[in-house]
Scaffold this motif. Structure first.
Motif, PDB file in Angstrom:
ATOM      1  N   ALA A 207       0.811  -1.219   0.000  1.00  0.00           N
ATOM      2  CA  ALA A 207       0.000   0.000   0.000  1.00  0.00           C
ATOM      3  C   ALA A 207       0.844   1.268   0.000  1.00  0.00           C
ATOM      4  N   VAL A 208       2.049   1.204   0.540  1.00  0.00           N
ATOM      5  CA  VAL A 208       2.858   2.420   0.670  1.00  0.00           C
ATOM      6  C   VAL A 208       4.053   2.455  -0.268  1.00  0.00           C
ATOM      7  N   THR A 209       4.330   1.355  -0.963  1.00  0.00           N
ATOM      8  CA  THR A 209       5.508   1.335  -1.832  1.00  0.00           C
ATOM      9  C   THR A 209       5.273   2.175  -3.088  1.00  0.00           C
ATOM     10  N   PRO A 210       6.244   2.999  -3.479  1.00  0.00           N
ATOM     11  CA  PRO A 210       6.089   3.799  -4.698  1.00  0.00           C
ATOM     12  C   PRO A 210       6.302   3.005  -5.978  1.00  0.00           C
ATOM     13  N   GLY A 211       6.970   1.877  -5.888  1.00  0.00           N
ATOM     14  CA  GLY A 211       7.233   1.056  -7.070  1.00  0.00           C
ATOM     15  C   GLY A 211       7.609  -0.350  -6.658  1.00  0.00           C
ATOM     16  N   ILE A 212       7.519  -1.270  -7.603  1.00  0.00           N
ATOM     17  CA  ILE A 212       7.757  -2.676  -7.274  1.00  0.00           C
ATOM     18  C   ILE A 212       9.197  -2.921  -6.812  1.00  0.00           C
ATOM     19  N   ASP A 213      10.151  -2.139  -7.317  1.00  0.00           N
ATOM     20  CA  ASP A 213      11.542  -2.334  -6.892  1.00  0.00           C
ATOM     21  C   ASP A 213      11.723  -1.996  -5.417  1.00  0.00           C
ATOM     22  N   THR A 214      10.914  -1.098  -4.905  1.00  0.00           N
ATOM     23  CA  THR A 214      11.028  -0.678  -3.501  1.00  0.00           C
ATOM     24  C   THR A 214      10.661  -1.812  -2.552  1.00  0.00           C
ATOM     25  N   LEU A 215       9.921  -2.798  -3.055  1.00  0.00           N
ATOM     26  CA  LEU A 215       9.566  -3.943  -2.211  1.00  0.00           C
ATOM     27  C   LEU A 215      10.786  -4.774  -1.827  1.00  0.00           C
ATOM     28  N   ASN A 216      11.926  -4.502  -2.481  1.00  0.00           N
ATOM     29  CA  ASN A 216      13.152  -5.192  -2.089  1.00  0.00           C
ATOM     30  C   ASN A 216      13.570  -4.817  -0.667  1.00  0.00           C
ATOM     31  N   TYR A 217      13.216  -3.593  -0.234  1.00  0.00           N
ATOM     32  CA  TYR A 217      13.625  -3.140   1.100  1.00  0.00           C
ATOM     33  C   TYR A 217      13.018  -3.998   2.207  1.00  0.00           C
ATOM     34  N   PRO A 218      11.687  -4.162   2.263  1.00  0.00           N
ATOM     35  CA  PRO A 218      11.153  -5.040   3.315  1.00  0.00           C
ATOM     36  C   PRO A 218      11.594  -6.497   3.156  1.00  0.00           C
ATOM     37  N   SER A 219      11.837  -6.905   1.915  1.00  0.00           N
ATOM     38  CA  SER A 219      12.270  -8.289   1.694  1.00  0.00           C
ATOM     39  C   SER A 219      13.624  -8.547   2.349  1.00  0.00           C
ATOM     40  N   PHE A 220      14.565  -7.618   2.168  1.00  0.00           N
ATOM     41  CA  PHE A 220      15.918  -7.831   2.677  1.00  0.00           C
ATOM     42  C   PHE A 220      16.119  -7.300   4.092  1.00  0.00           C
ATOM     43  N   LEU A 221      15.366  -6.265   4.473  1.00  0.00           N
ATOM     44  CA  LEU A 221      15.575  -5.658   5.785  1.00  0.00           C
ATOM     45  C   LEU A 221      14.610  -6.165   6.846  1.00  0.00           C
ATOM     46  N   PHE A 222      13.569  -6.877   6.444  1.00  0.00           N
ATOM     47  CA  PHE A 222      12.578  -7.374   7.395  1.00  0.00           C
ATOM     48  C   PHE A 222      12.465  -8.897   7.337  1.00  0.00           C
ATOM     49  N   ILE A 223      12.278  -9.433   6.139  1.00  0.00           N
ATOM     50  CA  ILE A 223      12.092 -10.873   5.989  1.00  0.00           C
ATOM     51  C   ILE A 223      13.386 -11.646   6.235  1.00  0.00           C
ATOM     52  N   THR A 224      14.482 -11.205   5.643  1.00  0.00           N
ATOM     53  CA  THR A 224      15.745 -11.922   5.813  1.00  0.00           C
ATOM     54  C   THR A 224      16.213 -11.969   7.265  1.00  0.00           C
ATOM     55  N   PRO A 225      16.220 -10.842   8.000  1.00  0.00           N
ATOM     56  CA  PRO A 225      16.609 -10.928   9.420  1.00  0.00           C
ATOM     57  C   PRO A 225      15.723 -11.876  10.222  1.00  0.00           C
ATOM     58  N   MET A 226      14.422 -11.888   9.926  1.00  0.00           N
ATOM     59  CA  MET A 226      13.536 -12.806  10.637  1.00  0.00           C
ATOM     60  C   MET A 226      13.904 -14.255  10.351  1.00  0.00           C
ATOM     61  N   THR A 227      14.243 -14.525   9.102  1.00  0.00           N
ATOM     62  CA  THR A 227      14.612 -15.885   8.727  1.00  0.00           C
ATOM     63  C   THR A 227      15.811 -16.376   9.524  1.00  0.00           C
ATOM     64  N   LEU A 228      16.699 -15.457   9.877  1.00  0.00           N
ATOM     65  CA  LEU A 228      17.947 -15.836  10.540  1.00  0.00           C
ATOM     66  C   LEU A 228      17.887 -15.761  12.064  1.00  0.00           C
ATOM     67  N   PHE A 229      17.116 -14.810  12.588  1.00  0.00           N
ATOM     68  CA  PHE A 229      17.199 -14.514  14.023  1.00  0.00           C
ATOM     69  C   PHE A 229      15.871 -14.700  14.765  1.00  0.00           C
ATOM     70  N   SER A 230      15.048 -15.636  14.339  1.00  0.00           N
ATOM     71  CA  SER A 230      13.756 -15.863  14.993  1.00  0.00           C
ATOM     72  C   SER A 230      13.690 -17.228  15.665  1.00  0.00           C
ATOM     73  N   GLY A 231      14.831 -17.734  16.062  1.00  0.00           N
ATOM     74  CA  GLY A 231      14.856 -19.056  16.668  1.00  0.00           C
ATOM     75  C   GLY A 231      14.687 -20.166  15.647  1.00  0.00           C
ATOM     76  N   THR A 232      15.051 -19.866  14.416  1.00  0.00           N
ATOM     77  CA  THR A 232      14.861 -20.831  13.336  1.00  0.00           C
ATOM     78  C   THR A 232      15.947 -21.903  13.336  1.00  0.00           C
ATOM     79  N   PHE A 233      17.197 -21.481  13.192  1.00  0.00           N
ATOM     80  CA  PHE A 233      18.297 -22.435  13.031  1.00  0.00           C
ATOM     81  C   PHE A 233      19.158 -22.584  14.292  1.00  0.00           C
ATOM     82  N   PHE A 234      18.910 -21.758  15.287  1.00  0.00           N
ATOM     83  CA  PHE A 234      19.584 -21.892  16.578  1.00  0.00           C
ATOM     84  C   PHE A 234      18.707 -21.217  17.631  1.00  0.00           C
TER      85      PHE A 234
END
Length: 261
Positions: A168-195
């Motif tokens: 809803a707030v992204t100005p363009g589809i490329d901007t969706l890379n920000y939440p993907s790498f800055l929100f989703i990736t850290p969660m994948t690593l630091f949410s009690g997933t692999f350790f």
């Protein structure tokens, strides 16, 4: 002006939007079936068996069994989030599907609610495909692990709502890379997933519990698949339900503002 936290009016017509996406999915089901199926194998062999041969066990649990619920939780997050970010953005901006649906008796609220429901359904599909693979390797316990399916829908609603907020707030589809790498990736690593979270500094542990939704999904998935139930299950569920309600309401109202403008 309507507040972004106003309760939206949603009718059962939202189901028509869900069904429209389901019909499109059926036309390409072969393409959509294999990614989660293969993903389960990749995680199991590369991390579970590969790294697991060096790790051994965590808290008395074989490492491959320890990460099995994390594989399911990550699938819940990725399928719903990316469906309601990149997928929804393409339908909204490039395909003009939203404009076409809003031109019918469907309201904006119904269209966005249908998109969120579809995102949650994708999470259920991914988990349902992965469960037999994990069960075949004996890394999850049945029938308790079947509870992962309704949890996938609830978690899918949450991540679909979060994804739609970014759409809803992204100005363009490329901007969706920000939440993907800055929100989703850290969660994948630091949410009690692999350790375990306990290995992290206390401040990061609290941050993971407060601002990383995946932490709660992983915790509950682990209770279901090992299985090992505790009273913490209810606290995790309450957190997920509250956040799901907030982000779903917020996403619908933010998308309404964007589409009206």
């Amino acid at each position: 002006m309507t507040s972004v936290f106003s309760i939206p009016v949603i009718t059962r017509r939202a189901g028509r939007v869900w069904y429209r996406n389901f019909e499109v999915f059926l036309k390409t089901w072969k393409v959509n079936f294999f990614p989660p199926f293969i993903e389960a194998f990749l995680y199991l062999f590369a991390i579970g068996l590969g790294i697991g041969s060096y790790v051994g066990a965590i808290d008395g649990i074989p490492y491959v069994n320890y990460i099995a619920p994390a594989i399911l939780a990550i699938a819940v997050m990725n399928s719903a989030f990316f469906e309601c970010t990149y997928g929804s953005y393409v339908r909204m901006y490039y395909q003009k599907s939203f404009d076409a649906m809003i031109a019918t008796p469907l309201s904006i609220e119904d269209v966005i609610a249908g998109e969120i429901l579809w995102g949650a359904t994708r999470s259920v599909m991914y988990v349902a495909i992965m469960l037999p693979v994990l069960a075949a390797f004996g890394v999850i316990s049945l029938p308790a692990s079947l509870l992962a399916i309704p949890l996938a829908f609830l978690g899918g609603l949450m991540f679909a709502g979060i994804g739609m907020c970014f759409t809803a707030v992204t100005p363009g589809i490329d901007t969706l890379n920000y939440p993907s790498f800055l929100f989703i990736t850290p969660m994948t690593l630091f949410s009690g997933t692999f350790f375990p979270l306990a290995l992290l500094p206390t401040a990061i542990q609290y941050a993971a519990l407060v601002v990383m939704p995946l932490t709660h999904i992983v915790a509950i998935m682990r209770m279901f698949t090992i299985p090992s139930f505790s009273w913490m299950l209810f606290l995790h569920l309450v957190w997920i339900i509250l956040v799901t309600l907030i982000v779903c309401v917020l996403s619908i109202n933010l998308m309404k503002k964007r589409l009206i403008v």
